[in-house]
Enzyme design. Structure first.
Site, PDB file in Angstrom:
ATOM      1  N   ALA A 149      -8.433  27.371   5.142  1.00  0.00           N
ATOM      2  CA  ALA A 149      -7.937  26.369   5.852  1.00  0.00           C
ATOM      3  C   ALA A 149      -6.307  26.195   5.607  1.00  0.00           C
ATOM      4  CB  ALA A 149      -8.254  25.159   5.130  1.00  0.00           C
ATOM      5  N   GLU A 198      -5.126  30.652  10.629  1.00  0.00           N
ATOM      6  CA  GLU A 198      -5.634  30.742   9.420  1.00  0.00           C
ATOM      7  C   GLU A 198      -6.794  31.676   8.975  1.00  0.00           C
ATOM      8  OE1 GLU A 198      -4.106  29.181   6.864  1.00  0.00           O
ATOM      9  OE2 GLU A 198      -2.542  28.161   8.175  1.00  0.00           O
ATOM     10  N   GLU A 241      -5.575  34.494   6.333  1.00  0.00           N
ATOM     11  CA  GLU A 241      -6.504  34.418   4.790  1.00  0.00           C
ATOM     12  C   GLU A 241      -7.373  35.542   4.621  1.00  0.00           C
ATOM     13  OE1 GLU A 241      -7.494  30.503   3.824  1.00  0.00           O
ATOM     14  OE2 GLU A 241      -5.226  29.706   3.804  1.00  0.00           O
ATOM     15  N   GLY A 250      -8.102   6.188   1.351  1.00  0.00           N
ATOM     16  CA  GLY A 250      -7.569   5.131   0.769  1.00  0.00           C
ATOM     17  C   GLY A 250      -6.092   5.499   0.066  1.00  0.00           C
ATOM     18  N   GLU A 301      -1.596  32.222  -3.050  1.00  0.00           N
ATOM     19  CA  GLU A 301      -2.308  33.071  -2.135  1.00  0.00           C
ATOM     20  C   GLU A 301      -2.462  34.577  -2.447  1.00  0.00           C
ATOM     21  OE1 GLU A 301      -1.275  32.610   1.915  1.00  0.00           O
ATOM     22  OE2 GLU A 301      -2.318  30.530   2.031  1.00  0.00           O
ATOM     23  N   LEU A 305      -2.378  23.913   7.220  1.00  0.00           N
ATOM     24  CA  LEU A 305      -1.857  22.834   7.702  1.00  0.00           C
ATOM     25  C   LEU A 305      -1.613  22.937   9.137  1.00  0.00           C
ATOM     26  CD1 LEU A 305       0.921  22.076   4.822  1.00  0.00           C
ATOM     27  CD2 LEU A 305      -1.156  20.680   5.367  1.00  0.00           C
ATOM     28  N   ARG A 349      -5.559  25.932  -7.666  1.00  0.00           N
ATOM     29  CA  ARG A 349      -4.920  24.682  -7.118  1.00  0.00           C
ATOM     30  C   ARG A 349      -4.358  23.764  -8.207  1.00  0.00           C
ATOM     31  NH1 ARG A 349      -3.970  25.345  -1.935  1.00  0.00           N
ATOM     32  NH2 ARG A 349      -6.072  25.975  -0.469  1.00  0.00           N
ATOM     33  N   ARG A 363       0.967  -1.308   0.114  1.00  0.00           N
ATOM     34  CA  ARG A 363       0.051   0.074   0.071  1.00  0.00           C
ATOM     35  C   ARG A 363       0.914   1.345   0.017  1.00  0.00           C
ATOM     36  NH1 ARG A 363      -2.856  -2.906  -1.746  1.00  0.00           N
ATOM     37  NH2 ARG A 363      -4.754  -3.919  -0.786  1.00  0.00           N
ATOM     38  N   GLU A 403      -4.423  12.162   5.694  1.00  0.00           N
ATOM     39  CA  GLU A 403      -4.685  13.478   6.058  1.00  0.00           C
ATOM     40  C   GLU A 403      -6.204  13.403   6.924  1.00  0.00           C
ATOM     41  OE1 GLU A 403      -5.599  17.844   4.532  1.00  0.00           O
ATOM     42  OE2 GLU A 403      -5.819  16.311   3.193  1.00  0.00           O
TER      43      GLU A 403
END
Length: 208
Positions: free
Chosen positions: A80, A97, A101, A120, A148, A82, A68, A41, A124
């Protein structure tokens, strides 16, 4: 019957890390299956993220439009980011954030929902917060860079975002999950029934 996800860990007989990036990496595990066979995997190792559904007094949600590159789209999203520091308090990260932002602060914070974005193929975990009682943040705006720097900001009625999500016009997972979850909360027990902002998060344990 109560449905609830449960932790479980199948035996790994070998593991390698063929790629290490700046924030994430790729891991390859040889996992023992229930019949005794071994399957390989590959998955992305991710530090985790937070997202903020910021709802103002007029029933509008604060959204951002950002490029993106992996999906070659400009997507409408909710703020959003990390979890940059291991063990970081997710509420503090979410507040950061929202400030960086959108230059906005909120007085009322609650946990809206917790999700695994792509179980799968990636580990995250994202905690999505509901933020209310919004106001402009003090001080200078955070200096943005790269994608950004091209970001757009808007406040959109919640029902319009729900319509766009169901029509296949909006695709960001945190936005879609967030607007549907907050709509369900409104129609159900209400926001007061949501978990507190410092609720435990087994997927990404933290110190308060």
């Amino acid at each position: 019957m109560q449905l609830q996800d449960t932790p479980e860990e199948w035996r790994v007989v070998a593991t390698t890390t063929p790629f290490e990036g700046n924030k994430t990496s790729v891991r390859t595990d040889d996992v023992v299956m229930p019949d005794g066979s071994v399957a390989r995997r590959d998955y992305q190792v991710h530090p985790g993220s937070v997202a903020v559904l910021a709802l103002d007094g007029e029933g509008r949600v604060l959204v951002l439009r950002q490029y993106r590159h992996p999906v070659r789209h400009k997507l409408w999203e909710i703020p959003a980011g990390l979890l940059d520091v291991p063990g970081e308090n997710p509420l503090h990260a979410a507040q950061r954030e929202l400030y960086e932002e959108a230059h906005v602060k909120a007085e009322d914070w609650r946990v809206l929902t917790d999700v695994y974005t792509t179980p799968g193929g990636c580990d995250e975990a994202v905690r999505i917060f509901l933020a209310r009682d919004l106001s402009e943040a003090e001080g200078e705006r955070f200096e943005v860079a790269e994608e950004e720097a091209d970001m757009e900001l808007a406040r959109v009625p919640l029902e319009e975002l729900v319509r766009g999500a169901l029509a296949g016009e909006l695709h960001n997972n945190c936005l879609v999950v967030g607007v549907l979850a907050v709509t369900a909360a409104q129609a159900g027990a209400g926001f007061e029934a949501l978990r507190p902002a410092e609720a435990p998060w087994p997927a990404r344990p933290f110190e308060k």
